[in-house]
Design an enzyme around this catalytic site. Structure first.
Site, mmCIF file in Angstrom:
data_model
loop_
_atom_site.group_PDB
_atom_site.id
_atom_site.type_symbol
_atom_site.label_atom_id
_atom_site.label_comp_id
_atom_site.label_asym_id
_atom_site.label_seq_id
_atom_site.Cartn_x
_atom_site.Cartn_y
_atom_site.Cartn_z
ATOM 1 C CE LYS A 1 -0.372 0.102 5.042
ATOM 2 N NZ LYS A 1 -1.263 0.023 6.214
ATOM 3 N NE ARG B 1 -5.693 0.640 11.552
ATOM 4 C CZ ARG B 1 -4.473 0.410 11.073
ATOM 5 N NH1 ARG B 1 -3.565 1.369 11.065
ATOM 6 N NH2 ARG B 1 -4.145 -0.797 10.639
ATOM 7 C CE1 TYR C 1 11.834 30.307 8.035
ATOM 8 C CE2 TYR C 1 11.833 28.080 7.130
ATOM 9 C CZ TYR C 1 11.683 29.441 6.964
ATOM 10 O OH TYR C 1 11.372 29.942 5.726
#
Length: 301
Positions: free
Chosen positions: A35, A130, A254
């Site tokens: 997947k 889930r 940053y």
């Protein structure tokens, strides 16, 4: 390509990692999970590489069609099942086996009123919460699916939440919950994900479902991939577009999250989170510069 930032995929490493799975779970069939574009490694090339898999598992029918287009004629499993009638018909066209984890999917099977093209996988929620049916509903749903499945088997499955941590007792509890829920139900069983293949051999059963370990990543806390015998399947390379002299005490990037402990040469790499390099990578994350070990400083931008 506007700059020389490349992910190199080692298909031989993926084949090797599959052989590691086969050695660890020699009595089980292997469901190779491809997947999410084979975890970012390129579905088209990876599904051709995993020709020794017993089953390829995808998240969507689109991924399934891609596997078929690349010549995969073997068993194909739709991990999330069908979410709507159109996807259901696509799964039928693929000849895909389907996970059934919700009552709406049982209804789609019932409304179609003909035998599915391949096996159905009944997913039980043993504690991860889930996807899956509550354990107390397993027998009732199994009987419904048995009436619909025709000559095809019902494969019983669940998924672990904490198999990567051997010190956590949750996996043992999940196995107990699952075994109690399916007691008396006939059919092959699939429980083990990558972490459970390594940590819980009692969970191997009839099918194991390796995912991340196929790509050379350790699924287990405190165990490096090399210790398990896995080989990394991806190497990410780029170029430095600047080398700056930065003085002791000055900050980098940053958020000013890194301060130079001494006068330093700092290279700026032509890669960032827009290329998939994780923004949360911490100071000290190792990198190689011309083959020599160095480290990341400052927030990835």
């Amino acid at each position: 390509m506007s700059r020389n930032t490349i992910a190199h995929i080692d298909l031989a490493a993926i084949r090797h990692n599959l052989s590691v799975v086969k050695n660890l779970a020699a009595e089980s069939q292997i469901v190779c999970v491809v997947k999410a574009d084979a975890y970012g490694h390129g579905l088209s090339r990876v599904c051709r590489t995993l020709d020794q898999a017993d089953v390829l598992a995808v998240a969507t029918t689109g991924e399934g069609f891609s596997c078929r287009e690349q010549g995969w004629k073997g068993r194909l499993l739709l991990l999330e099942g069908a979410s709507n009638p159109e996807e259901f018909e696509d799964a039928v066209a693929l000849g895909a086996e389907m996970v059934v984890h919700h009552e709406s999917q049982v209804q789609m099977l019932t409304q179609r009123s003909c035998e599915p093209p391949a096996a159905l996988w009944l997913k039980i929620d043993s504690g991860m919460h889930r996807l899956g049916f509550p354990p107390q509903d397993a027998t009732d749903i199994y009987r419904k699916l048995r009436q619909l499945a025709g000559r095809h088997p019902i494969i019983l499955m669940s998924h672990f939440a904490c198999a990567d941590d051997r010190s956590n007792s949750m996996t043992d509890r999940q196995i107990q919950v699952f075994d109690a829920a399916v007691s008396g139900l006939a059919g092959p069983v699939s429980l083990a994900n990558s972490a459970a293949i390594l940590n819980y051999p009692q969970s191997h059963r009839d099918y194991v479902r390796p995912g991340i370990m196929l790509y050379g990543v350790s699924p287990c806390a405190g165990r490096a991939a090399a210790e398990i015998g896995l080989q990394p399947a991806m190497t990410l390379t780029c170029e430095l577009i600047a080398i700056n002299r930065v003085k002791k005490g000055e900050s980098i990037g940053y958020g000013a999250g890194y301060f130079c402990p001494q006068d330093m040469l700092v290279g700026v790499a032509a890669i960032g989170y827009g290329d998939g390099y994780p923004r949360h990578a911490q100071n000290g994350t190792p990198v190689l510069v011309n083959g020599q070990r160095s480290s990341l400083v400052g927030r990835v931008s």
